[in-house]
Design an enzyme around this catalytic site. Structure first.
Site, PDB file in Angstrom:
ATOM      1  N   GLU A   1       0.625  -0.821  -0.234  1.00  0.00           N
ATOM      2  CA  GLU A   1      -0.297  -0.448   0.212  1.00  0.00           C
ATOM      3  C   GLU A   1       1.036   0.919  -0.208  1.00  0.00           C
ATOM      4  O   GLU A   1       0.395   2.119   0.347  1.00  0.00           O
ATOM      5  CB  GLU A   1      -1.266  -0.118   1.206  1.00  0.00           C
ATOM      6  CG  GLU A   1      -2.199  -1.009   1.327  1.00  0.00           C
ATOM      7  CD  GLU A   1      -3.305  -1.012   2.125  1.00  0.00           C
ATOM      8  OE1 GLU A   1      -2.740  -0.468   3.188  1.00  0.00           O
ATOM      9  OE2 GLU A   1      -3.964  -1.546   1.732  1.00  0.00           O
TER      10      GLU A   1
ATOM     11  N   GLU B   1      -6.203  -7.637  -1.504  1.00  0.00           N
ATOM     12  CA  GLU B   1      -6.793  -7.594   0.285  1.00  0.00           C
ATOM     13  C   GLU B   1      -8.446  -7.407  -0.254  1.00  0.00           C
ATOM     14  O   GLU B   1      -8.434  -6.846   0.114  1.00  0.00           O
ATOM     15  CB  GLU B   1      -6.047  -6.608   1.620  1.00  0.00           C
ATOM     16  CG  GLU B   1      -4.910  -7.348   1.224  1.00  0.00           C
ATOM     17  CD  GLU B   1      -4.229  -5.837   2.153  1.00  0.00           C
ATOM     18  OE1 GLU B   1      -5.111  -5.901   2.928  1.00  0.00           O
ATOM     19  OE2 GLU B   1      -3.193  -6.164   1.574  1.00  0.00           O
TER      20      GLU B   1
HETATM   21  C1  GLA Z   1      -4.131  -2.691   4.880  1.00  0.00           C
HETATM   22  C2  GLA Z   1      -2.934  -3.738   4.531  1.00  0.00           C
HETATM   23  C3  GLA Z   1      -2.674  -4.785   5.621  1.00  0.00           C
HETATM   24  C4  GLA Z   1      -3.329  -4.781   6.714  1.00  0.00           C
HETATM   25  C5  GLA Z   1      -5.068  -4.117   6.310  1.00  0.00           C
HETATM   26  C6  GLA Z   1      -6.142  -3.997   7.855  1.00  0.00           C
HETATM   27  O1  GLA Z   1      -5.062  -2.548   3.866  1.00  0.00           O
HETATM   28  O2  GLA Z   1      -2.583  -3.326   3.483  1.00  0.00           O
HETATM   29  O3  GLA Z   1      -1.617  -5.140   5.509  1.00  0.00           O
HETATM   30  O4  GLA Z   1      -2.841  -4.036   7.185  1.00  0.00           O
HETATM   31  O5  GLA Z   1      -5.126  -2.439   5.836  1.00  0.00           O
HETATM   32  O6  GLA Z   1      -5.647  -2.963   8.277  1.00  0.00           O
END
Ligand code: GLA
Ligand code: ZN
Length: 663
Positions: free
Chosen positions: A145, A306
């Site tokens: 991210e 995700e």
């Molecule tokens: C983000 C991150 C993950 C995790 C999730 C949940 O999307 O990429 O590593 O931290 O949030 O908090």
């Protein structure tokens, strides 16, 4: 190799080695085909300066591979280890208040820092050499991210010097910089690039031109940071893909530009909302818009890296997804163009910050409601996914979305409740609720393929973009321009030669001579015999010959004056909206212009039921998703046959039906 469509994010290093086999077996049973691993495990991979240890990851990859589960490797650069920070504390970022942000979270790093960059080159080279030809490794995710946690970072000396070099390359001379930034105001002239600061918190106000360049610089820094890794990976991993997990409309890096480094874009989709106490559960149209913008960044199908698999939450928590809702959300991702869905995460973590960001398995590791539901979902969808792969959404409507405008409105939002992304989503909502498919388009994109193009808040304007809009309409396009168009040049200086919206007056057929920021007030707008509400802003305009008034203001000192107009130009039409229409006005206005531009809805709307069409050369797939916790009926369009579902037209709570027809 079989095509891969379903996966989970897996952290074997958080659990005892004895558990891994059980995990792999359970994954295999539910249909998991791949995992993403290691994106935060720097210390485990390099426990000390000269010690690399990939054995544990090798073992996990191998074990999963034996169960037919492939691996996406994350480079762990979002979590530089304590030994490194201890030895080189200046890797830590410095925020705009001049405070050093400490070790103990993640992304505690300055992306300009040369020592950190050197460590990354070493580690990523080792990893790429080591895994570049591993048959179980299918791809890579550099960092995690990118842009997350970079709110107002970093203003250290490395970043300052890098910013100065970036400016020097752009402007060549200090005089040119002074002109572009309007530094005559408040005696901000620079004699030399070396005098330019990385913007720290000031006593009062900021220079909007300097801030715009700073935001561009920060975005470029993230792209450069990523490119350093992608180059290394591509050298050693010739047959493995590179992707990155985006965050929808997040705005710290220009996602179109970042996408040029990637084979395809991925995205993290959390419909339940985030961990902050004040963030609400996301609305369906925002979720849909998020997926559409992700598809649009590279204008191709994407992956979800995700996908929510349980309650979200860090310190505070969201609601429990209702039975069927996790599947409905995953289906929504597929319906908007996802070719693969990787769920976050496998098992709810017992350690650290994310103990309440729930995985498919609960803390206990015993399969329960979520495992059963997603297992059914995967088993049912897997046979369909191969056919869906590479199919796209074909939209006749585009919404222009550009990071430049987003940056400019972050700097000067005009009104407490005005945001560029929010405004874009308001137009999107009206289309979404009428079942009209939408693409987002960058300012550099191809406008001509859309019958209807909506371009909200085109605040920063260049002669090229003006020409492009004019050409689009001249050739028959229907264009919506709005308030605050053509106000600034690309240096964020106000344009002064013409009345607003500048040269685009010729196209819009209006000149904006005055305006009113409505603050807490609203304005009535008379549209097709009704009095409706609008907010935020009123443009007061003079019409040029040939322009017709579609709606007038119904209150304030400008009651009776034009508010929304229509101007034929070449083969097309330009609409100008001088305010932010409230929902009712927006719905009616958009319904009218969709009709006028010949844009067709997929089917008649049903509240809380969403539909999309993905298609390829041979076949079209219609998704109908019920987001409601109760049954819903819809009118089955002619000529479609049911691919998934019990009874076409009758949806159970959170049920999705898929229908298909030949082209
Ligand atoms: C983000 C991150 C993950 C995790 C999730 C949940 O999307 O990429 O590593 O931290 O949030 O908090
Ligand atoms: Zn820095």
């Amino acid at each position: 190799m079989e095509r891969l469509h379903f996966g989970v994010d897996y952290y074997p290093e958080h659990w005892e080695r004895e558990r891994w086999d059980t995990d792999a077996k359970l994954m295999q049973k539910m249909g998991i085909q791949m995992v993403r691993m290691a994106e935060f495990s720097w210390h485990k991979l390099q426990p000390a300066e000269d010690v690399f240890d990939f054995a544990w990851l090798d073992e996990a990859i191998e074990l999963l591979g034996k169960y037919g589960i492939y691996t996406i490797v994350g480079t762990p650069t979002a979590a530089p280890p304590a030994w490194m920070i201890h030895k080189h504390p200046d890797i830590l970022p410095i925020d705009r208040k001049g405070r050093v942000r400490g070790f103990g979270g993640r992304h505690h790093d300055c992306q300009s820092n040369p020592v950190y960059r050197e460590y990354i080159r070493k580690l990523v080279t080792q990893m790429a050499k080591h895994y570049g030809e591993n048959p179980y490794v299918i791809g890579w995710q550099p960092d995690n991210e990118l842009g997350n946690s970079h709110q107002d970072l970093c203003t250290c000396d490395y970043c300052r010097r890098r910013f100065q070099a970036w400016l020097q390359k752009k402007y060549q001379t200090a005089d040119e910089l002074n002109r572009a930034w309007g530094t005559a105001f408040w005696s901000q002239e620079y004699n030399d690039f070396a005098e330019v600061p990385a913007p720290r918190l000031t006593v009062t106000g900021e220079n909007p031109s300097a801030m715009l360049d700073w935001k561009r610089f920060c975005s470029d820094l993230i792209v450069d940071f990523t490119e350093e890794q992608t180059k290394i990976i591509r050298t050693y991993a010739k047959n493995q893909f590179i992707t990155h997990n985006y965050m929808g409309f997040a705005n710290k890096v220009d996602y179109y530009k970042l996408g040029e480094l990637l084979d395809f874009v991925s995205h993290d989709q959390y419909p339940g909302g985030f961990y902050l106490p004040e963030t609400p559960h996301e609305k369906n149209h925002v979720l849909a818009a998020t997926l559409d913008v992700v598809r649009s960044y590279k204008n191709q199908p994407f992956w979800i890296m995700e996908q929510q698999s349980g309650i979200t939450g860090w310190e505070t928590m969201g609601r429990a997804p209702r039975p069927g809702q996790l599947s409905a959300w995953a289906m929504q991702s597929i319906a908007h163009g996802a070719d693969a869905v990787v769920f976050f995460r496998w098992r709810t973590c017992a350690l650290g910050t994310e103990q309440y960001w729930h995985g498919i398995l609960p803390h206990s590791g015993n399969p329960g409601r979520r495992y059963e539901e997603l297992q059914d979902f995967i088993h049912e969808m897997k046979p369909l996914m191969d056919n869906l792969q590479n199919s796209m959404i074909k939209s006749e409507t585009g919404i222009v979305f550009s990071f430049e405008q987003e940056y400019a409105f972050q700097i000067q939002p005009h009104h407490r409740d005005l945001s560029y992304t929010g405004q874009v989503q308001k137009y999107y909502r009206a289309l979404y609720e009428q079942n009209i498919p939408v693409d987002f388009v960058p300012a550099e994109g191809d406008f001509q393929k859309y019958r209807l193009l909506i371009a909200p808040l085109q605040y920063l304007m260049s002669p090229e973009l003006e020409d492009k809009y004019m050409e689009y309409v001249r050739q028959g396009g229907h264009l919506v321009l709005t308030m605050r168009t053509g106000v600034k040049d690309t240096n964020n200086l106000c344009m002064t030669e013409l009345e607003l919206p500048g040269r685009l007056s010729q196209l819009a057929g209006v000149e904006v001579l005055d305006y009113d920021c409505l603050r807490d007030d609203e304005v009535a707008v008379l549209f097709e015999g009704e009095s409706l509400q609008a907010h935020i802003w009123s443009d007061l305009m003079r019409l040029l010959p040939g322009t017709e008034t579609i709606a007038r203001y119904g209150s304030q000192f400008y009651a009776g004056e034009p508010c929304i107009t229509e101007h034929p130009y070449g083969e097309g039409v330009c609409y100008y909206v001088g305010t932010e229409p409230g929902d009712a006005l927006m719905d009616k206005f958009m319904a009218r212009i969709c009709k006028e531009s010949g844009v067709c809805p997929i089917m008649p709307p049903v509240a809380e039921v969403e539909c999309t069409i993905r298609e390829n050369d041979r076949e079209r797939f219609l998704f109908v998703i019920n987001h409601a916790g109760e049954a819903k009926d819809y009118q089955v369009p002619q000529g479609w046959k049911l691919l998934k579902g019990r009874q076409a037209g009758s949806l159970g709570a959170y049920e999705t039906q898929i229908l298909s027809r030949q082209q």
